[in-house]
Design an enzyme around this catalytic site. Structure first.
Site, mmCIF file in Angstrom:
data_model
loop_
_atom_site.group_PDB
_atom_site.id
_atom_site.type_symbol
_atom_site.label_atom_id
_atom_site.label_comp_id
_atom_site.label_asym_id
_atom_site.label_seq_id
_atom_site.Cartn_x
_atom_site.Cartn_y
_atom_site.Cartn_z
ATOM 1 C CB CYS A 2 -0.914 0.004 1.236
ATOM 2 S SG CYS A 2 -1.861 -1.521 1.423
ATOM 3 C CG ASN A 73 3.736 -0.028 2.141
ATOM 4 O OD1 ASN A 73 3.297 -0.958 1.483
ATOM 5 N ND2 ASN A 73 4.848 0.614 1.805
ATOM 6 C CD GLU A 75 1.148 -8.462 2.325
ATOM 7 O OE1 GLU A 75 0.580 -9.020 3.282
ATOM 8 O OE2 GLU A 75 0.544 -7.946 1.361
ATOM 9 C CB SER A 361 12.373 -10.637 -6.613
ATOM 10 O OG SER A 361 12.944 -10.137 -5.418
#
Length: 628
Positions: A2, A73, A75, A361
Site C-alpha cells: 500500500c 504498508n 506484509e 524475486s
C-alpha cells in the site's frame, strides 16, 4: 502492499484537514488501486491507499479501535502465529488480515513488538492515550518511509517523496550534499534526500514522537551481526541454509490473490522458483524478460529452469534501446536514480502484473552471501594488504596507481588503475571506491569551485568507510557485506524493486531477505560464502540436487542496459544538450565545460563516460521534476 501518508501535530493538537491527507495519498494512486481511506482526530490525520493481498474485503485502513489507529504498508508473514499468541493474551480480532496484529501487538508489547514481526513493512501508529506517533520500518528497508518537520509544528510522513511534496508547507529546497551522494553512489542513500527538509526513516529503525516534545532522532531496533561464527560441516550448514531458504519462500507464498515469480535464469531467482515448486503442487507462474542481443539474453537459462519445474512460463522480448521509459522512471523514483537496470525491472514487473498481483524475486543473496564480483576482488585485496605495512603499500601502489593509464576500454585484467589506487589506501577506502559510480577525482572536476566549497569536504564514500569501521564484524569481507546491507541494499536494490513494481501496482516479495536467513548467513565462515573465487559457495553447493550445474556455476550476467551506446547514438544530442540545461546552469553547482568535454569524448569514442552521462541525464530530469 500500500501507500501511506499522514500528519501529526507534536506541539499543539491543531485540526488536520482531511482534504490535505487526501491530496497526499492521491499523489500515490499506483501504490493502492483497490481502495483508499482517510482518518482524522484532533492533531492527527492518516491516509491509506490499498493494494488488496490478504483479507480482500476486510481490513480497511486506516484501522482504528478507538484508542489506537494504524496505517500500514507491507506484509507480516507470521501474522497467523502472532494472532494466536495475542488471542491467548486476551485480544479479540474482528478482521482476518495482518493489519490488526499491529494494534493488538502494540497494546501487548509496545515498540518491542517489532522484534516479533517477520515481514516487510512501514507503518504509522497513533496512540491517543499516550498522545504519541510511532513510525517504524522493516529490518532491511524493503518498504520506504519519508518524513519531514513542517513550519506549523507538525511532522508529515509518506511512503514516497511525492506524497510529502503534495503538502503545501513542505519547502522544496535542493540539497547539494545529496547531489554529491548521488553522483558518487548512483542513488540517494537513506541518510540523505534531494529535498533538504525531508528525511528517510532508516531501515531497522523506529521514531517515537510525543506531543509537547521535540521530534527525537530515530532509534535502531535491529542490526545484523557478522562477529559470530557458526561451527559445523559444510553438509550440516548447507542443510540448515536450505531449510531457512525453504521456510522463507513458503512464508511469502501466503496470499489471497494470484502469485508468481521473476525468473532471470540466474542462481537466486532459480532457487526461489525451485523452492516454490517444491511447496505447491500447482504450476508456478514465472516471468522472464529477454533481449535480442547475444551475451545479454538469459531466456535460454530461464527456460531450462521453467522446463525443469514445469512452470507456467511467460516471456517477453524487449528492446534494450527502450529509452522511452526514462520519463516513466523519473516519475516513479522522484529522486534521481542511476541504476539503468531499473528499465528491465520495470518491464518484468509490468509483464508479471498482467497475470499476478504478487511476485517473488531473488534479491538479497548477493549481499548476504558475497555474490558480487567486488566482494571477490575486495577479499583478494585484503589479503595483499596484509602482506605489506600501510606506509610501504601507500608508496608502492600509490605511485603505480598515479602513472598507470585509465583503460576502461581494455580487457578487464588490464584495468589495473582502480585496483592499484585501492591497494594504496585502507580496505574501507578501497571498497567504498569499488562500490561507487563516479570517482571523487572526477566529481571534483564536475563540481564548480563554489560547490566544492559549499560541500565542505563531504564525500559520498565516507558513510561506507564509517560503517565498515564500526561494523560488528571480524574481517574485511564481513565489513564490506555489512556496509552493502546498510547502504547499497536499501538505497539501490530495494528502492529499484519497490518503485518499479509499485509503479504497476505489483507487490514484490524478497524471501532471500528473510531476517532469520540473513542472521544465519552472517555467521557463516567467510570460506563458506566465498571460496576459490566462487561467491555464494555454500548456497550453490546446497542447491546442486535442485538445479543443474550450468545454472549454478555459469558467469553472473544480470540486466544490462546499453547506455554507452545510447550516448553515441540516439541520445548523443541529448547528452550534448545537458550543458545547455537552464536548471543545471542556474544551480551554479557544475563545471559544465567539463561535462561538455566528457560528452564529446564519449561520442567520439575517445573515452568511456556512458555511466556518468546517464547519471547527469537522470539528475537533470529528476531535479526538473522536483524543483523545476
Amino acid at each position: 502492499m500500500c501507500g501511506i501518508a499522514g500528519v501529526f501535530h507534536h506541539v499543539t493538537p491543531k485540526p488536520v484537514d482531511p482534504a490535505r491527507i487526501g491530496a497526499m495519498i492521491a499523489a500515490m494512486p499506483h501504490r493502492g488501486p483497490d481502495g483508499e481511506g482517510v482518518w482524522t482526530a484532533p492533531g492527527v490525520g492518516f491516509g491509506h491507499r490499498r493494494l488488496s493481498i490478504i483479507d480482500l474485503e476486510g481490513s480497511p485502513q486506516p484501522m482504528s479501535d478507538g484508542h489506537l489507529t494504524v496505517t500500514y504498508n507491507g506484509e507480516i508473514y507470521n501474522f497467523a502465529e502472532l494472532r494466536a499468541e495475542l488471542t491467548a493474551l486476551g485480544a479479540r480480532f474482528w478482521t482476518g488480515g495482518d493489519t490488526e496484529v499491529l494494534l493488538h501487538g502494540w497494546r501487548a508489547w509496545g515498540p518491542a513488538m517489532l522484534d516479533r514481526l517477520n515481514g516487510m513493512f512501514a507503518f504509522a501508529l497513533h496512540d491517543a492515550e499516550t498522545r504519541t506517533l510511532f513510525l517504524a520500518r522493516d529490518r532491511v528497508g524493503v518498504k520506504p518511509l519519508h518524513y519531514a518537520e513542517l513550519a506549523d509544528g507538525s511532522i508529515a510522513f509518506a511512503s514516497e517523496l511525492k506524497g510529502l511534496l503534495a503538502h503545501p508547507l513542505l519547502r522544496r529546497e535542493p540539497n547539494l550534499r545529496a547531489v554529491e551522494d548521488y553522483l558518487g553512489l548512483g542513488y540517494v542513500p537513506d541518510d540523505s534526500c534531494m529535498v533538504a527538509e525531508v528525511r528517510k526513516l532508516p531501515a531497522g529503525h523506529f521514531l517515537l514522537v510525543r506531543r509537547g516534545e521535540a521530534v527525537p532522532e530515530s532509534r535502531q531496533w535491529w542490526d545484523l551481526d557478522f562477529s559470530n561464527r557458526a561451527s559445523g560441516s559444510a553438509e550440516a550448514l548447507g542443510e540448515e541454509l536450505l531449510d531457512r531458504m525453504r521456510a522463507a519462500v513458503r512464508s511469502r507464498m501466503v496470499a489471497d490473490v494470484p502469485l508468481g515469480a521473476f525468473l532471470s535464469g540466474g542462481v537466486d531467482s532459480s532457487a526461489v522458483v525451485a523452492l516454490m515448486a517444491e511447496a505447491d503442487r500447482r504450476a508456478v507462474l514465472t516471468c522472464t524478460i529477454g533481449f535480442d542481443e547475444a551475451g545479454h539474453d538469459e531466456r535460454a537459462h530461464a527456460q531450462t529452469v521453467a522446463d525443469r519445474f514445469r512452470t507456467d512460463h511467460r516471456v517477453r522480448v524487449v528492446s534494450p534501446d527502450d529509452f522511452a521509459l526514462i520519463d516513466t522512471l523519473v516519475r516513479a523514483f522522484d529522486e534521481p536514480f542511476a541504476d539503468a537496470s531499473a528499465l528491465a525491472t520495470y518491464q518484468v514487473s509490468a509483464l508479471a502484473r498482467e497475470s499476478v498481483t504478487v511476485a517473488l524475486s531473488g534479491d538479497g543473496a548477493d549481499e548476504a552471501l558475497a555474490g558480487y564480483r567486488r566482494h571477490r576482488f575486495h577479499a583478494g585485496e585484503e589479503r595483499l594488504r596484509g602482506l605489506l605495512p600501510a606506509d610501504a603499500r601507500g608508496k608502492l601502489f600509490g605511485t603505480l596507481g598515479r602513472y598507470y593509464p585509465k583503460a576502461d576500454w581494455a580487457p578487464r585484467p588490464l584495468r589495473a588503475k582502480s585496483t592499484l589506487v585501492a591497494l594504496a589506501g585502507s580496505g574501507e577506502e578501497g571498497y567504498a571506491r569499488a562500490v561507487g559510480v563516479t570517482t571523487p577525482e572526477l566529481r571534483a572536476r564536475l563540481f564548480s569551485a563554489d560547490a566544492r566549497r559549499a560541500l565542505g569536504g563531504h564525500r559520498a564514500e565516507d558513510r561506507y568507510i564509517a560503517t565498515m569501521r564500526a561494523a560488528p564484524a571480524r574481517d574485511g569481507l564481513d565489513r564490506a557485506q555489512y556496509a552493502d546491507i546498510k547502504h547499497w541494499l536499501p538505497g539501490d536494490i530495494l528502492t529499484k524493486v519497490d518503485r518499479t513494481s509499485m509503479a504497476v501496482s505489483l507487490e514484490a516479495r524478497e524471501p532471500l531477505l528473510d531476517h532469520r536467513l540473513l542472521e544465519f548467513c552472517a555467521t557463516l565462515p567467510p570460506s563458506m560464502r566465498l571460496r576459490r573465487g566462487e561467491g555464494k559457495w555454500l548456497m550453490k553447493r546446497s542447491l546442486e540436487r535442485h538445479l543443474p550445474r550450468e545454472i549454478l556455476y555459469r558467469p553472473k550476467m544480470g540486466f544490462v542496459t546499453p547506455v554507452s551506446a545510447w550516448f553515441r547514438g540516439p541520445l548523443a544530442d541529448t547528452a550534448a544538450g545537458l550543458v545547455h540545461s537552464r536548471l543545471l546552469n542556474d544551480t551554479g553547482w557544475f563545471d559544465l565545460d567539463t561535462l561538455a568535454t566528457l560528452a564529446a569524448d564519449h561520442r567520439a569514442g575517445r573515452a568511456e563516460h556512458g555511466r556518468t552521462l546517464w547519471q547527469f541525464l537522470m539528475l537533470e530530469r529528476g531535479l526538473q521534476r522536483l524543483f523545476g
